[in-house]
Write a protein that holds these residues in place. Structure first.
Motif, PDB file in Angstrom:
ATOM      1  N   ARG A 127     -18.003   8.528  31.044  1.00 31.64           N
ATOM      2  CA  ARG A 127     -17.517   9.611  30.193  1.00 31.64           C
ATOM      3  C   ARG A 127     -16.202   9.269  29.503  1.00 31.64           C
ATOM      4  NH1 ARG A 127     -18.552  15.101  33.814  1.00 31.64           N
ATOM      5  NH2 ARG A 127     -20.842  15.011  33.786  1.00 31.64           N
ATOM      6  N   GLY A 128     -15.659   8.096  29.792  1.00 31.59           N
ATOM      7  CA  GLY A 128     -14.407   7.682  29.182  1.00 31.59           C
ATOM      8  C   GLY A 128     -13.206   8.471  29.654  1.00 31.59           C
ATOM      9  N   ILE A 129     -13.259   8.972  30.899  1.00 33.84           N
ATOM     10  CA  ILE A 129     -12.183   9.803  31.451  1.00 33.84           C
ATOM     11  C   ILE A 129     -11.374   9.007  32.458  1.00 33.84           C
ATOM     12  CG2 ILE A 129     -11.672  11.857  32.824  1.00 33.84           C
ATOM     13  CD1 ILE A 129     -14.257  13.083  31.744  1.00 33.84           C
ATOM     14  N   THR A 130     -10.073   9.127  32.384  1.00 30.87           N
ATOM     15  CA  THR A 130      -9.188   8.548  33.389  1.00 30.87           C
ATOM     16  C   THR A 130      -8.007   9.499  33.599  1.00 30.87           C
ATOM     17  OG1 THR A 130      -8.000   6.552  34.071  1.00 30.87           O
ATOM     18  CG2 THR A 130      -7.840   7.196  31.748  1.00 30.87           C
ATOM     19  N   GLY A 131      -7.048   9.087  34.440  1.00 27.56           N
ATOM     20  CA  GLY A 131      -5.912   9.945  34.734  1.00 27.56           C
ATOM     21  C   GLY A 131      -4.640   9.448  34.077  1.00 27.56           C
ATOM     22  N   PRO A 132      -3.771  10.349  33.653  1.00 30.72           N
ATOM     23  CA  PRO A 132      -2.540   9.929  32.986  1.00 30.72           C
ATOM     24  C   PRO A 132      -1.478   9.385  33.945  1.00 30.72           C
ATOM     25  CG  PRO A 132      -2.593  12.316  33.197  1.00 30.72           C
ATOM     26  CD  PRO A 132      -3.929  11.813  33.671  1.00 30.72           C
ATOM     27  N   HIS A 133      -1.578   9.750  35.223  1.00 35.55           N
ATOM     28  CA  HIS A 133      -0.568   9.362  36.212  1.00 35.55           C
ATOM     29  C   HIS A 133      -1.052   8.132  36.972  1.00 35.55           C
ATOM     30  CE1 HIS A 133       2.509   9.536  39.203  1.00 35.55           C
ATOM     31  NE2 HIS A 133       1.729   9.991  40.169  1.00 35.55           N
ATOM     32  N   ARG A 134      -0.429   6.993  36.727  1.00 34.76           N
ATOM     33  CA  ARG A 134      -0.829   5.753  37.397  1.00 34.76           C
ATOM     34  C   ARG A 134      -0.495   5.854  38.886  1.00 34.76           C
ATOM     35  NH1 ARG A 134      -1.401   0.737  34.878  1.00 34.76           N
ATOM     36  NH2 ARG A 134      -0.327   1.608  33.057  1.00 34.76           N
ATOM     37  N   CYS A 135      -1.492   5.654  39.746  1.00 35.16           N
ATOM     38  CA  CYS A 135      -1.244   5.768  41.186  1.00 35.16           C
ATOM     39  C   CYS A 135      -2.361   5.087  41.961  1.00 35.16           C
ATOM     40  CB  CYS A 135      -1.141   7.235  41.617  1.00 35.16           C
ATOM     41  SG  CYS A 135      -2.656   8.191  41.357  1.00 35.16           S
ATOM     42  N   SER A 136      -2.110   4.873  43.251  1.00 35.33           N
ATOM     43  CA  SER A 136      -3.129   4.342  44.152  1.00 35.33           C
ATOM     44  C   SER A 136      -3.230   5.263  45.359  1.00 35.33           C
ATOM     45  CB  SER A 136      -2.785   2.919  44.586  1.00 35.33           C
ATOM     46  OG  SER A 136      -1.530   2.885  45.256  1.00 35.33           O
ATOM     47  N   LEU A 137      -4.441   5.422  45.875  1.00 37.24           N
ATOM     48  CA  LEU A 137      -4.667   6.311  46.998  1.00 37.24           C
ATOM     49  C   LEU A 137      -5.609   5.664  48.001  1.00 37.24           C
ATOM     50  CD1 LEU A 137      -5.210   8.169  44.113  1.00 37.24           C
ATOM     51  CD2 LEU A 137      -4.626   9.929  45.775  1.00 37.24           C
ATOM     52  N   GLY A 138      -5.468   6.076  49.244  1.00 39.22           N
ATOM     53  CA  GLY A 138      -6.403   5.681  50.283  1.00 39.22           C
ATOM     54  C   GLY A 138      -7.096   6.917  50.832  1.00 39.22           C
ATOM     55  N   ILE A 139      -8.370   6.783  51.121  1.00 39.50           N
ATOM     56  CA  ILE A 139      -9.135   7.846  51.784  1.00 39.50           C
ATOM     57  C   ILE A 139      -9.655   7.264  53.078  1.00 39.50           C
ATOM     58  CG2 ILE A 139     -11.147   9.345  51.695  1.00 39.50           C
ATOM     59  CD1 ILE A 139      -9.560   8.123  48.475  1.00 39.50           C
ATOM     60  N   ARG A 140      -9.396   7.949  54.190  1.00 43.58           N
ATOM     61  CA  ARG A 140      -9.785   7.412  55.498  1.00 43.58           C
ATOM     62  C   ARG A 140     -10.497   8.500  56.303  1.00 43.58           C
ATOM     63  NH1 ARG A 140      -5.076   5.384  57.019  1.00 43.58           N
ATOM     64  NH2 ARG A 140      -4.423   7.211  58.196  1.00 43.58           N
ATOM     65  N   ALA A 141     -11.628   8.119  56.898  1.00 47.44           N
ATOM     66  CA  ALA A 141     -12.375   9.025  57.781  1.00 47.44           C
ATOM     67  C   ALA A 141     -13.079   8.180  58.828  1.00 47.44           C
ATOM     68  CB  ALA A 141     -13.393   9.851  56.992  1.00 47.44           C
ATOM     69  N   ALA A 142     -12.878   8.548  60.104  1.00 52.98           N
ATOM     70  CA  ALA A 142     -13.447   7.768  61.222  1.00 52.98           C
ATOM     71  C   ALA A 142     -13.027   6.307  61.048  1.00 52.98           C
ATOM     72  CB  ALA A 142     -14.944   7.946  61.298  1.00 52.98           C
ATOM     73  N   GLU A 143     -13.991   5.395  61.089  1.00 53.79           N
ATOM     74  CA  GLU A 143     -13.679   3.964  60.991  1.00 53.79           C
ATOM     75  C   GLU A 143     -13.900   3.416  59.588  1.00 53.79           C
ATOM     76  OE1 GLU A 143     -12.259   2.380  63.527  1.00 53.79           O
ATOM     77  OE2 GLU A 143     -12.325   4.345  64.503  1.00 53.79           O
ATOM     78  N   HIS A 144     -13.911   4.286  58.608  1.00 54.60           N
ATOM     79  CA  HIS A 144     -14.157   3.862  57.225  1.00 54.60           C
ATOM     80  C   HIS A 144     -12.966   4.228  56.344  1.00 54.60           C
ATOM     81  CE1 HIS A 144     -18.498   2.866  57.679  1.00 54.60           C
ATOM     82  NE2 HIS A 144     -18.401   3.734  58.668  1.00 54.60           N
ATOM     83  N   ALA A 145     -12.774   3.451  55.274  1.00 54.11           N
ATOM     84  CA  ALA A 145     -11.689   3.711  54.343  1.00 54.11           C
ATOM     85  C   ALA A 145     -12.079   3.251  52.945  1.00 54.11           C
ATOM     86  CB  ALA A 145     -10.412   3.002  54.799  1.00 54.11           C
ATOM     87  N   TRP A 146     -11.430   3.860  51.965  1.00 52.11           N
ATOM     88  CA  TRP A 146     -11.681   3.548  50.561  1.00 52.11           C
ATOM     89  C   TRP A 146     -10.350   3.491  49.826  1.00 52.11           C
ATOM     90  CZ3 TRP A 146     -14.267   6.707  53.727  1.00 52.11           C
ATOM     91  CH2 TRP A 146     -15.655   6.506  53.890  1.00 52.11           C
ATOM     92  N   TYR A 147     -10.277   2.641  48.828  1.00 54.07           N
ATOM     93  CA  TYR A 147      -9.079   2.470  48.018  1.00 54.07           C
ATOM     94  C   TYR A 147      -9.395   2.920  46.593  1.00 54.07           C
ATOM     95  CZ  TYR A 147      -5.357   0.081  45.402  1.00 54.07           C
ATOM     96  OH  TYR A 147      -4.314  -0.204  44.567  1.00 54.07           O
ATOM     97  N   VAL A 148      -8.545   3.770  46.040  1.00 51.36           N
ATOM     98  CA  VAL A 148      -8.718   4.281  44.674  1.00 51.36           C
ATOM     99  C   VAL A 148      -7.492   3.912  43.854  1.00 51.36           C
ATOM    100  CG1 VAL A 148      -8.994   6.334  43.231  1.00 51.36           C
ATOM    101  CG2 VAL A 148     -10.132   6.214  45.471  1.00 51.36           C
ATOM    102  N   ARG A 149      -7.719   3.323  42.699  1.00 51.72           N
ATOM    103  CA  ARG A 149      -6.638   2.986  41.780  1.00 51.72           C
ATOM    104  C   ARG A 149      -6.874   3.721  40.466  1.00 51.72           C
ATOM    105  NH1 ARG A 149      -1.373   1.507  41.712  1.00 51.72           N
ATOM    106  NH2 ARG A 149      -0.833   0.713  39.651  1.00 51.72           N
ATOM    107  N   VAL A 150      -5.920   4.573  40.072  1.00 49.38           N
ATOM    108  CA  VAL A 150      -6.019   5.320  38.824  1.00 49.38           C
ATOM    109  C   VAL A 150      -5.018   4.746  37.833  1.00 49.38           C
ATOM    110  CG1 VAL A 150      -5.855   7.577  37.716  1.00 49.38           C
ATOM    111  CG2 VAL A 150      -6.683   7.404  40.081  1.00 49.38           C
ATOM    112  N   GLU A 151      -5.509   4.330  36.683  1.00 55.59           N
ATOM    113  CA  GLU A 151      -4.679   3.794  35.612  1.00 55.59           C
ATOM    114  C   GLU A 151      -5.175   4.362  34.296  1.00 55.59           C
ATOM    115  OE1 GLU A 151      -3.443  -0.613  36.849  1.00 55.59           O
ATOM    116  OE2 GLU A 151      -5.617  -0.354  36.757  1.00 55.59           O
ATOM    117  N   PRO A 152      -4.327   4.399  33.273  1.00 63.08           N
ATOM    118  CA  PRO A 152      -4.792   4.889  31.973  1.00 63.08           C
ATOM    119  C   PRO A 152      -5.995   4.114  31.439  1.00 63.08           C
ATOM    120  CG  PRO A 152      -2.407   4.772  32.002  1.00 63.08           C
ATOM    121  CD  PRO A 152      -2.885   4.128  33.281  1.00 63.08           C
ATOM    122  N   GLU A 153      -6.119   2.857  31.887  1.00 67.20           N
ATOM    123  CA  GLU A 153      -7.244   2.038  31.405  1.00 67.20           C
ATOM    124  C   GLU A 153      -8.548   2.343  32.135  1.00 67.20           C
ATOM    125  OE1 GLU A 153      -3.348   0.438  30.771  1.00 67.20           O
ATOM    126  OE2 GLU A 153      -4.388   0.759  32.672  1.00 67.20           O
ATOM    127  N   GLY A 154      -8.470   2.999  33.273  1.00 66.97           N
ATOM    128  CA  GLY A 154      -9.691   3.294  34.024  1.00 66.97           C
ATOM    129  C   GLY A 154      -9.409   3.532  35.498  1.00 66.97           C
TER     130      GLY A 154
END
Length: 258
Positions: free
Chosen positions: A172-199
């Motif tokens: 959809r060509g949507i991204t976030g204006p605030h550049r940031c990185s986040l982690g999501i953790r549940a039980a023994e699993h984790a995910w890394y999210v990187r938000v940048e104006p480019e994607g």
């Protein structure tokens, strides 16, 4: 195993059947006009129509190679020939389960995710679609909302992050204006999210590897699952770090899953 699912596709087909039937049983005829919490303008009847349309939509992808051939919810709501919500839901559920049962999960099938062009995609997608709709209806009725089993919730967290946040927003060509990185953790699993104006980039990660991030969302798998889908308030999970980052993630997920 086909696709990116974290659990067996036989389990996902069972979840689809169980959640679809629970959804149908949860909605008495006099509840159709009840509003869904947190979803302005959406009622129990709307959710049932959306679920039934989702089942037929998946069948249309399988049958017509990605060309949906079913009316949108707004059209169905105004169509006097439309079946009652529960009957329509069950009809679509039965047809979908029969179709999926006729094919192995790793058998090629058109989908809207390039990473998984198999029937397994639809087992996973419709299992979680049914689960989220069931949560909505039970919440609208004001009673007990059944918990999501841990293995299903973890797979659902993986799906909403990689498929919806990581893929759907890109298309959809949507991204976030605030550049940031986040982690999501549940039980023994984790995910890394990187938000940048480019994607937006989403990756599976090691639970111990979420050190250089601006914020972390963690909690019981079912709570994280529901929070990511917008079906649980902030206090049900732990939000650690930059609240601007977690608020932006929340907003992006609402756009992704709309």
């Amino acid at each position: 195993m086909s696709g990116a699912a974290l659990i067996d596709h036989g389990r996902l087909l069972d979840v689809l059947v169980t959640e679809g039937e629970t959804l149908a049983h949860s909605a008495p005829p006099d509840a159709m006009d009840l509003p869904i919490p947190g979803r302005p303008g959406i009622t129990v009847g709307t959710v049932l129509r959306q679920a039934g349309d989702g089942y037929r939509g998946a069948l249309a992808w399988m049958r017509d190679r990605g060309v949906p051939a079913w009316p949108v919810p707004e059209q169905r709501a105004s169509d006097p020939r439309a079946q009652p919500g529960v009957a329509d839901l069950r009809s679509g559920l039965v047809d979908l389960v029969v179709k999926l049962g006729e094919h192995e999960p790793d058998e090629p099938c058109p989908t809207w995710w390039p990473q998984d062009q198999t029937y397994g995609f639809w087992r996973r997608r419709m299992a979680h679609e049914s689960t989220v709709h069931r949560i909505d209806v039970q919440a609208a009725l004001g009673g007990h909302v059944l918990d999501v089993p841990e293995d299903v919730a973890l797979d659902g967290v993986d799906e909403v992050l990689l498929l919806w946040l990581g893929h759907r927003l890109r298309t959809r060509g949507i991204t976030g204006p605030h550049r940031c990185s986040l982690g999501i953790r549940a039980a023994e699993h984790a995910w890394y999210v990187r938000v940048e104006p480019e994607g937006i980039s989403v990756f599976r990660a090691a639970p111990t590897g979420l050190t250089n991030v601006d914020a972390v969302i963690t909690g019981a798998p079912s709570a994280v699952y529901r929070w990511l889908w917008g079906r649980a308030p902030d206090h049900t999970v732990r939000l650690i770090g930059d609240r601007h980052a977690t608020a932006q993630l929340w907003a992006l997920l609402r756009l992704a899953t709309a």
